[in-house]
Design a protein around this motif. Structure first.
Motif, short mmCIF file in Angstrom:
data_model
loop_
_atom_site.label_atom_id
_atom_site.label_comp_id
_atom_site.label_asym_id
_atom_site.label_seq_id
_atom_site.Cartn_x
_atom_site.Cartn_y
_atom_site.Cartn_z
N ARG A 141 0.95 -1.28 -0.07
CA ARG A 141 0.09 -0.17 0.07
C ARG A 141 0.91 1.36 0.14
NH1 ARG A 141 -4.00 -0.96 4.86
NH2 ARG A 141 -2.23 -2.32 5.55
N LYS A 142 0.34 2.53 -0.31
CA LYS A 142 1.00 3.58 -0.19
C LYS A 142 1.27 4.03 1.15
CE LYS A 142 0.10 7.03 -2.95
NZ LYS A 142 1.40 7.07 -3.69
N LEU A 147 1.03 6.67 3.16
CA LEU A 147 -0.06 7.41 3.87
C LEU A 147 -1.01 6.39 4.40
CD1 LEU A 147 -1.35 9.79 4.98
CD2 LEU A 147 -2.52 10.12 2.73
N GLU A 148 -1.35 5.22 3.63
CA GLU A 148 -2.38 4.21 3.94
C GLU A 148 -1.63 3.35 5.12
OE1 GLU A 148 -3.70 2.12 0.64
OE2 GLU A 148 -3.89 3.55 -0.54
N GLY A 191 7.06 8.07 1.90
CA GLY A 191 6.05 9.00 1.78
C GLY A 191 6.43 10.32 1.26
N GLU A 249 7.42 9.81 -2.40
CA GLU A 249 6.49 9.60 -3.09
C GLU A 249 5.43 10.73 -3.29
OE1 GLU A 249 4.50 5.82 -2.57
OE2 GLU A 249 6.32 4.53 -2.09
N ASP A 280 3.30 11.76 -0.89
CA ASP A 280 2.37 11.71 0.21
C ASP A 280 2.48 12.71 1.18
OD1 ASP A 280 1.14 9.46 -1.18
OD2 ASP A 280 1.49 7.91 0.52
N PHE A 281 3.56 13.01 1.50
CA PHE A 281 3.94 13.99 2.76
C PHE A 281 4.66 15.03 2.10
CE2 PHE A 281 4.00 9.83 4.98
CZ PHE A 281 2.64 9.95 5.47
N CYS A 297 0.93 16.71 5.53
CA CYS A 297 0.36 16.61 3.95
C CYS A 297 0.60 17.77 3.17
CB CYS A 297 -0.73 15.90 3.76
SG CYS A 297 -0.73 14.20 4.27
#
Length: 196
Positions: free
Chosen positions: A80-81, A83-84, A141, A144, A146-147, A196
């Motif tokens: 999973r990503k 963040l998930e 994250g 990628e 995500d953050f 985020c």
């Protein structure tokens, strides 16, 4: 005729009973007699499975290690990503605290940590591993997207852990006076706005 339970099942029952005793009365209430009464078995039966109270403490820390840190490592290794992954770890950790109120009482107990240096070191080592796992997820994250760019993975992981620990401490001190699920949802939403 009742079926004899396996040693593994009996040990699990004793660990859960110990968490129940801790949750209701704290570390000072954790006696072999209290564990036996909560587990619905004799003190002699407790001693068949654990040599002494320190042996039970080690089993409690091992349970926390598997349930919290082990779960985090499993989630981190998934596909999973980031963040998930972080969200799953956060809410599963909070749910575990709600299910086992004795967990924070054990972790925060000076009687246990200072009274048993090896146990304190084991708890500390588990926490370091947890922070490393969280840091790795956060670093991925950031990479990628995500953050936020420039976010420090280690300090963000410590902030994440601090949210959980402070909530557990407030919930424990306040005799579970607020809904931990609602609080977790609010904290997670705010944490997301920050990172985020």
């Amino acid at each position: 005729m009742t079926e004899k339970k396996s040693t593994h099942i009996r040990k699990e029952e004793i660990v859960q009973a110990a968490f129940n005793v801790l949750g209701k009365g704290g570390a000072r209430a954790l006696t072999i007699a209290a564990i036996a009464k909560t587990a619905g078995m004799s003190e002699a039966n407790i001693y068949r499975h654990f040599k002494n109270k320190d042996d039970i403490y080690r089993a409690l820390v091992d349970f926390i290690g598997a349930a919290v840190m082990g779960k985090a490592a499993t989630v981190a290794a998934g596909s999973r990503k980031p963040l998930e992954k972080l969200e799953t770890i956060f809410f599963s950790h909070m749910a575990l605290i709600e299910e086992h109120p004795g967990m924070p009482r054990l972790i925060f107990s000076e009687d246990i940590r200072l009274g048993n240096r090896k146990l304190g070191e084991k708890i500390s080592s588990r926490l370091r591993g947890y922070v490393e796992t969280l840091s790795g997820i956060i670093a991925a994250g950031v990479d990628e997207g995500d953050f936020r760019e420039g976010l420090s993975p280690r300090e963000t992981a410590l902030t994440f852990l601090g949210l959980i620990q402070s909530t557990a401490l407030r919930w424990t001190i306040g005799s579970e006076s607020f809904d931990i699920k609602v609080e977790a949802g609010n904290l997670w939403s705010n944490f997301m706005r920050l990172v985020c």
